[in-house]
Design an enzyme around this catalytic site. Structure first.
Site, short mmCIF file in Angstrom:
data_model
loop_
_atom_site.label_atom_id
_atom_site.label_comp_id
_atom_site.label_asym_id
_atom_site.label_seq_id
_atom_site.Cartn_x
_atom_site.Cartn_y
_atom_site.Cartn_z
N ASP A 41 0.84 -1.20 0.00
CA ASP A 41 0.00 0.00 0.00
C ASP A 41 0.88 1.25 0.00
OD1 ASP A 41 -2.00 1.84 0.34
OD2 ASP A 41 -2.73 1.07 2.24
N ASP A 70 2.19 4.01 -3.31
CA ASP A 70 1.91 5.45 -3.35
C ASP A 70 3.19 6.21 -3.68
OD1 ASP A 70 -0.76 5.19 -2.92
OD2 ASP A 70 -0.84 6.47 -1.14
#
Ligand code: ATP
Length: 354
Positions: A250, A254
């Site tokens: 995750d 990003d």
């Protein structure tokens, strides 16, 4: 043999904020390609998201989840998140619910820079940033296992348990190697924090070594996740395929979204090979720009491209990426990328190039 195209059923969930806006643009691109290449796409729209939740309390009807599993080929999702639903319960039920209940164990996130103008790294070009991340998507720290004890007191204890199963770790690592082999890629990097998380990440280390031995042509290396973050900025060219757990994936993706040109360009797939799978832009619902017609549709369009590969049309995803690259090269982009076009104009430009 019949000349009729096979029917491919796509469930569409626009969701919240800019979600419905960018999904509509993705569908325009898909419809264009469907007409040109006779793919046989069928769309069915579902009214799910914050509005629906606030209207009648529905987040994700259980019978719909079963229908998605049994009768659909793919799900095209916009974004979920609305300031009126601070608990985010609808997003959890729809997105995490789909990931867990449809067993979408691969979160596939390409990190591909298409034009160096949009990269914040000095001197980095498309030849330096071209990798995919395989993020484990069904376990890790996202299962909600844990609890609170003596909540609200000075003695409060909060536990969050990271779940790593042999099956879960093995299948995501295998998927990463299989992808590298299929695409002729040089290496697979596994990232964890085994120096601090000695139980679960020791399992990752052992499985990575075992599976890697089955792929003698592919170089394997390991980086602790803190080092991976540094290396993605310092030397992104090192990476072809990265495989990691749910939480680290995750975060790292990003970072990856930024080095490929920002959140408006980052696409993703939540995949179970051979089964219904979900495709969505990485960005959120962006309430600050919703309804203004200025959202960048390219992440949704690139996600639609990934969906085409899942549906057996990898050649069409290649065309979508080339068309998006053409728009980036020609500065046919929305404002957050320094352009002047609105959402629909960008899609028109993509379609023209297709
Ligand atoms: P969430 O919690 O739903 O992920 P968020 O607010 O953390 O939401 P985003 O919704 O992705 O994250 O928005 C972060 C910033 O990026 C906002 O300023 C938003 O306007 C901008 N942004 C996100 N997506 C786009 C897009 N497609 N086009 C233009 N700007 C975008």
């Amino acid at each position: 043999m019949s000349q009729q195209a096979a029917n491919k059923k796509i469930a569409v969930i626009g969701g919240d904020g800019i979600g419905p806006e960018v999904v509509a643009e993705g569908i325009r691109v898909l419809t264009h390609l469907d007409r040109a290449h006779n793919i046989g796409l069928q769309f069915e729209h579902f009214d799910l998201g914050a509005d629906r939740y606030l209207k009648d309390g529905t987040t994700m009807p259980p019978e719909l989840m079963q229908r998605l599993a049994d009768t659909f080929d793919a799900i095209f999702l916009g974004a979920l998140g609305d300031p009126r639903v601070p608990s985010n319960v609808h997003a959890k039920d729809i997105l995490l619910g789909s990931r867990f209940q449809l067993d979408l164990f691969i979160n596939l996130r390409p990190i591909k820079l298409l034009n160096s103008r949009y990269c914040p790294l000095k001197d980095a070009g498309p030849e330096d940033i071209n990798m995919v991340v395989f993020r484990e998507n069904t376990e890790g720290l996202y299962t909600g296992i844990g609890g609170q004890f003596k909540r609200g007191t000075a003695d409060e204890v909060a536990l969050e348990t990271e779940m790593n199963t042999r099956k879960g770790v093995e299948r995501i690592i295998r998927a990463a190697f299989a992808y590298a082999k299929k695409h002729g890629l040089k290496s697979v990097c596994m990232s964890d924090k085994a120096n601090a998380m000695r139980h679960g990440h020791d399992l990752w280390q052992r499985v990575f070594a075992e599976v890697g031995e089955e792929y003698p042509g592919i170089e394997t290396f390991h980086l602790y996740v803190d080092v991976l973050c540094m290396e993605l900025v310092r030397a992104p060219k090192r990476f072809d395929v990265i495989v990691t757990n749910n939480l680290f994936g995750d975060i790292v993706t990003d970072l990856g979204a930024q080095i490929q040109g920002g959140i408006g360009l980052a696409a993703s797939g939540n995949i179970h090979p051979g089964q219904v799978s979900l495709f969505e832009p990485v960005h959120g619902s962006a309430p600050d720009i919703a309804g203004k017609g200025i959202a960048n549709p390219l992440a949704a369009i690139l996600s639609a491209g990934m969906m085409l590969t899942h549906l057996g049309h990898a050649d069409l995803e290649t065309k979508v990426i080339a068309a998006v690259k053409g728009c980036l090269d020609a500065k046919q982009v929305t404002r957050e990328l320094g352009g002047t076009l609105n959402t629909t104009d960008v899609t028109n430009a993509v379609i023209e190039r297709l």
